[in-house]
Design an enzyme around this catalytic site. Sequence first.
Site, PDB file in Angstrom:
ATOM      1  N   LYS A 200       0.865  -1.180   0.000  1.00 17.28           N
ATOM      2  CA  LYS A 200       0.000   0.000   0.000  1.00 17.28           C
ATOM      3  C   LYS A 200       0.899   1.226   0.000  1.00 17.28           C
ATOM      4  O   LYS A 200       1.727   1.402   0.895  1.00 17.28           O
ATOM      5  CB  LYS A 200      -0.893  -0.014   1.244  1.00 17.28           C
ATOM      6  CG  LYS A 200      -1.763   1.204   1.467  1.00 17.28           C
ATOM      7  CD  LYS A 200      -2.699   1.571   0.340  1.00 17.28           C
ATOM      8  CE  LYS A 200      -3.495   0.453  -0.232  1.00 17.28           C
ATOM      9  NZ  LYS A 200      -4.531   0.801  -1.182  1.00 17.28           N
ATOM     10  N   HIS A 327     -10.306  -7.063  -4.799  1.00 14.72           N
ATOM     11  CA  HIS A 327     -10.039  -5.953  -3.880  1.00 14.72           C
ATOM     12  C   HIS A 327     -10.541  -6.281  -2.477  1.00 14.72           C
ATOM     13  O   HIS A 327     -11.429  -7.116  -2.296  1.00 14.72           O
ATOM     14  CB  HIS A 327     -10.783  -4.717  -4.413  1.00 14.72           C
ATOM     15  CG  HIS A 327     -10.890  -3.580  -3.463  1.00 14.72           C
ATOM     16  ND1 HIS A 327     -12.041  -3.294  -2.758  1.00 14.72           N
ATOM     17  CD2 HIS A 327      -9.992  -2.641  -3.103  1.00 14.72           C
ATOM     18  CE1 HIS A 327     -11.835  -2.216  -2.013  1.00 14.72           C
ATOM     19  NE2 HIS A 327     -10.607  -1.802  -2.201  1.00 14.72           N
TER      20      HIS A 327
END
Length: 429
Positions: A200, A327
């Site tokens: 991330k 996701h």
Amino acid sequence: MGAPADHQSRLPRISDVRVTPIAFRDPPLLNVAGVHEPFALRSILEVEAEDGTIGLGESYGDTATLAALAAVAPQLVGLSPWDLAGLINAATLSITGSPATGAPYPAVADKTLAVTIGAFEVAMLDLQARLLGLPLHALLGGAVRERVPFAAYLFYKFAHHRDDPGYPADPWGEALSDADLVAQAQRMVRAYGFGSLKLKAGVFPPEREIATLHALRHAFPDHPLRIDPNGGWSLSTAKRLLPQLEGVVEYLEDPVPTLADMGQLAAETTLPLATNMVTVAFGHLPETLRLGAVQVVLSDHHYWGGLRATQRLADLARVFGLKIAMHSNSHLGISLAAMTHVAATIPNLDYACDTHYPWQEDEVIAEGRLAFAHGTLAPPPGPGLGVTLDRTALAALHQTYLTCGIRVRDDAKEMRKYDPSWSSARPRF
Ligand code: GKR
Ligand code: MG
């Protein structure tokens, strides 16, 4: 709507629908928007049939989602659990004020509608499967794989929340340096066996994050890598970075904030671009394809309209030459079970699925925490989703929801506790 009455008369109807908001502990994970708050919100759905069988669902727990779920819930009472068209009609009328057009899934980005349909669809499918004594993947057409691969989801993070949340700090500690991220990956791979790594990003200047990627590559020479700055880079920044990423990552997820930017970037690289931000509804697919803006669509049954919508997305992706990944947002075991059942049925699941699950310590299912082995998870066995509610945990997490004070996720507000000048405007870099 749905099957003729004589076909349904022998089947139990829906007699009660319950939606319980919950809040669970969440670590201070960093992203382009700010930092995770001490509690993440979810809703737990129960759709009960006249014979007492209960179908389960899990979705978002923000105020808008809860209002939409609460408006639709009573309208499902009396429907057959098989009447998914009835669900779509009730949700469409309730949320848009207009009758459903006959399209099975919202074509435009009416996220609340797609989320509401998806949330109840999972619970109704779970109920159907339980009534038939089938695992959910069998109801969805059958599993094409026994186990579903998941990726380690790596985050830069603080050691603890700014304000004392009333619970001990998470066991992962601070992760702000390359070495910290490598240690986090090693620990996650050791514990769960993940065979792919997702970083991330959008937190630090991109060169620093790419240095982290290189450190990960050094420590894990054979693990596919991906990076996701959530639209945190400008088009010119992303173009400049391409040579440093090509050949390093398997795909580049949402580097730039708009579909048009993704299209321009894609024209300059053979590196696949992935998204869970710019192509998030069926109605976005034509323009996405016209621009060649995305090569990997991250499915997510929570906002694409449910499990059947996820399968249709995968079919469309196959036809039009797009790849499919999955996701995730902070979630508990009901969502993970649903993700795993549907992923098991998708032949063209091209990449390991994302999951935040290792970051969560609380659980709402009686089976306890679902266990990854070799980075994979089998659909929980048993009828339906294969998971059942721990009612004591549900009550406790609902109590946490009532007292935690959070009603809408706001990572920027949380970040302003550390840096009062923080803005989550994108692109940041
Ligand atoms: O949990 O901070 C996070 C993630 O950034 C999440 O909000 C994203 O929706 O995981 C997601 C993503 O892949 O973009
Ligand atoms: Mg993403």
